[in-house]
Design an enzyme around this catalytic site. Structure first.
Site, PDB file in Angstrom:
ATOM      1  N   ASP A 141       0.834  -1.210   0.000  1.00 19.24           N
ATOM      2  CA  ASP A 141       0.000   0.000   0.000  1.00 19.24           C
ATOM      3  C   ASP A 141       0.858   1.245   0.000  1.00 19.24           C
ATOM      4  O   ASP A 141       0.445   2.306   0.485  1.00 19.24           O
ATOM      5  CB  ASP A 141      -0.927  -0.014   1.224  1.00 19.24           C
ATOM      6  CG  ASP A 141      -2.048   1.000   1.108  1.00 19.24           C
ATOM      7  OD1 ASP A 141      -2.605   1.395   2.159  1.00 19.24           O
ATOM      8  OD2 ASP A 141      -2.363   1.421  -0.026  1.00 19.24           O
ATOM      9  N   LYS A 144       3.042   3.525  -5.578  1.00 16.32           N
ATOM     10  CA  LYS A 144       2.490   2.562  -6.550  1.00 16.32           C
ATOM     11  C   LYS A 144       3.568   2.107  -7.537  1.00 16.32           C
ATOM     12  O   LYS A 144       3.533   0.979  -7.998  1.00 16.32           O
ATOM     13  CB  LYS A 144       1.285   3.177  -7.273  1.00 16.32           C
ATOM     14  CG  LYS A 144       0.218   3.717  -6.298  1.00 16.32           C
ATOM     15  CD  LYS A 144      -0.075   2.775  -5.133  1.00 16.32           C
ATOM     16  CE  LYS A 144      -0.792   3.481  -3.980  1.00 16.32           C
ATOM     17  NZ  LYS A 144      -0.808   2.663  -2.727  1.00 16.32           N
ATOM     18  N   ASP A 169      -3.220  -3.047  -2.531  1.00 22.00           N
ATOM     19  CA  ASP A 169      -4.278  -2.044  -2.564  1.00 22.00           C
ATOM     20  C   ASP A 169      -4.134  -1.196  -3.833  1.00 22.00           C
ATOM     21  O   ASP A 169      -3.053  -1.134  -4.434  1.00 22.00           O
ATOM     22  CB  ASP A 169      -4.205  -1.136  -1.322  1.00 22.00           C
ATOM     23  CG  ASP A 169      -5.435  -0.229  -1.195  1.00 22.00           C
ATOM     24  OD1 ASP A 169      -5.313   0.849  -0.597  1.00 22.00           O
ATOM     25  OD2 ASP A 169      -6.508  -0.598  -1.716  1.00 22.00           O
ATOM     26  N   ASN A 170      -5.207  -0.558  -4.266  1.00 19.88           N
ATOM     27  CA  ASN A 170      -5.178   0.471  -5.316  1.00 19.88           C
ATOM     28  C   ASN A 170      -4.785  -0.033  -6.699  1.00 19.88           C
ATOM     29  O   ASN A 170      -4.137   0.702  -7.476  1.00 19.88           O
ATOM     30  CB  ASN A 170      -4.231   1.611  -4.925  1.00 19.88           C
ATOM     31  CG  ASN A 170      -4.497   2.135  -3.548  1.00 19.88           C
ATOM     32  OD1 ASN A 170      -3.642   2.063  -2.671  1.00 19.88           O
ATOM     33  ND2 ASN A 170      -5.695   2.656  -3.332  1.00 19.88           N
ATOM     34  N   GLU A 199     -11.490   4.104  -1.335  1.00 21.37           N
ATOM     35  CA  GLU A 199     -11.947   4.410   0.032  1.00 21.37           C
ATOM     36  C   GLU A 199     -12.841   5.648   0.076  1.00 21.37           C
ATOM     37  O   GLU A 199     -12.544   6.685  -0.491  1.00 21.37           O
ATOM     38  CB  GLU A 199     -10.745   4.606   0.990  1.00 21.37           C
ATOM     39  CG  GLU A 199      -9.640   5.496   0.496  1.00 21.37           C
ATOM     40  CD  GLU A 199      -8.525   4.724  -0.170  1.00 21.37           C
ATOM     41  OE1 GLU A 199      -8.789   3.665  -0.755  1.00 21.37           O
ATOM     42  OE2 GLU A 199      -7.385   5.194  -0.143  1.00 21.37           O
TER      43      GLU A 199
END
Ligand SMILES: Nc1ncnc2c1ncn2CCCCCNC(=O)c1cc(-c2ccc(F)cc2)cc(O)c1O
Ligand SMILES: [Mg+2]
Length: 214
Positions: A141, A144, A169-170, A199
Site C-alpha cells: 500500500d 504505486k 491495494d489500489n 476508500e
C-alpha cells in the site's frame, strides 16, 4: 501553524475511540474520513476484504509496505493470533509519528514493529535485522511505482515461500499496471482480483490477491 490531516485524524481517534479497542479506532477513522476529511486509508469496504484474506491466511509473520496513519496496520494486527508479528514500513516520518500513536491507542503495540525508511532499503535487511525467514502475508500500500520492484526484491531476498499471500491495494485507482501484468502473467503466482471502491468514494478500485507458488 495549521495542523496536518494526519494530526487531525489522530485527534479524532483520541476523542472518539476507546483506548485498547481496535474496532473503535477503525470506526473513528472511517467516520472522520467520511464526514470530515478524506484520507488515503484502505477504508471500510476494501478493509472488510483485507480482513477476510488475513483471517483465511492466519499469518504468523506479516509485512506491510506503507503504514500512513496505521489504519490497515490496526485492521491486520487485531486479527493476528498471539505471538504473531507485523512489521510495517513507513517512509514519511510525520506519518510514522501519527501511526505509532494510533497503534498504541488501539493497544496493538506488542504485535507491531513500525520501521521508518524506504522499502528498498529495508527489504534486503529483513533477515539479519529482524530475524525473519519468510513472510506469510504481505500487504502492499506504498508508492504505486514500488509495488513491482519491491515484489521482485522480496523474491530475490528469499522472503517469499510457497503459499505466501501478497495483497495489493489500489490496483485500479491510482493503479499499478506493471505490477498487475506481472502477477497475472507470471507462472510463479496465482492471482485474483477483488473488485471494490476507492476508500470513501464511488470510484472503482480493488485489491489483487497473489499467492506465490515458489
Ligand atoms: N516504506 C516505504 N517505501 C517507499 N515509499 C513509501 C513507504 N512508506 C510510504 N511510502 C510512501 C507512500 C505514500 C502513500 C502511498 N499511497 C498512496 O499514494 C495512495 C493514494 C490514493 C489516492 C487515490 C486517489 C486520489 F485521487 C489520491 C490518492 C489512495 C490510496 O489508497 C493510496 O494508498
Ligand atoms: Mg492504498
Amino acid at each position: 501553524t495549521r495542523s496536518t490531516r494526519p494530526q487531525r485524524l489522530l485527534k479524532a481517534v483520541q476523542k472518539h475511540a476507546t483506548r485498547g479497542d481496535p474496532q473503535s479506532v477503525i470506526s473513528a477513522i472511517d467516520h472522520f474520513c467520511r464526514h470530515s476529511e478524506w484520507a488515503m486509508n484502505i477504508g471500510d469496504e476494501k478493509g472488510s476484504i483485507l480482513d477476510s484474506v488475513v483471517s483465511e491466511v492466519n499469518p504468523e509473520k506479516v509485512l506491510e509496505l506503507g503504514t500512513y496513519c496505521g489504519y490497515s496496520t490496526v485492521r491486520i494486527a487485531r486479527l493476528l493470533p498471539p505471538g504473531a508479528r507485523l512489521i510495517t514500513l513507513e517512509f514519511n516520518a510525520d506519518y510514522a509519528a501519527i501511526a505509532r500513536q494510533v497503534i498504541i491507542w488501539a493497544g496493538l503495540e506488542d504485535k507491531v514493529q513500525l520501521v521508518e525508511g524506504a522499502s528498498e532499503d529495508w527489504i534486503p535487511r529483513m533477515k539479519e535485522h529482524f530475524g525473519i525467514e519468510t513472510f506469510d502475508f504481505v500487504f502492499l500500500d506504498h508508492w504505486k511505482d514500488r509495488y513491482l520492484p519491491d515484489t521482485k526484491l522480496m523474491e530475490d531476498c528469499g522472503l517469499l515461500r510457497k503459499g505466501t499471500v501478497l495483497l495489493a491495494d489500489n490496483v485500479i485507482c491510482p493503479g499499478v499496471p506493471d505490477y498487475l501484468a506481472y502477477v497475472r502473467n507470471s507462472l510463479s503466482y496465482k492471482s485474483c482480483y477483488f473488485k471494490s471502491h476507492l476508500e470513501y468514494t464511488k470510484a472503482e478500485d480493488g485489491l489483487e490477491k497473489s499467492v506465490f507458488l515458489g
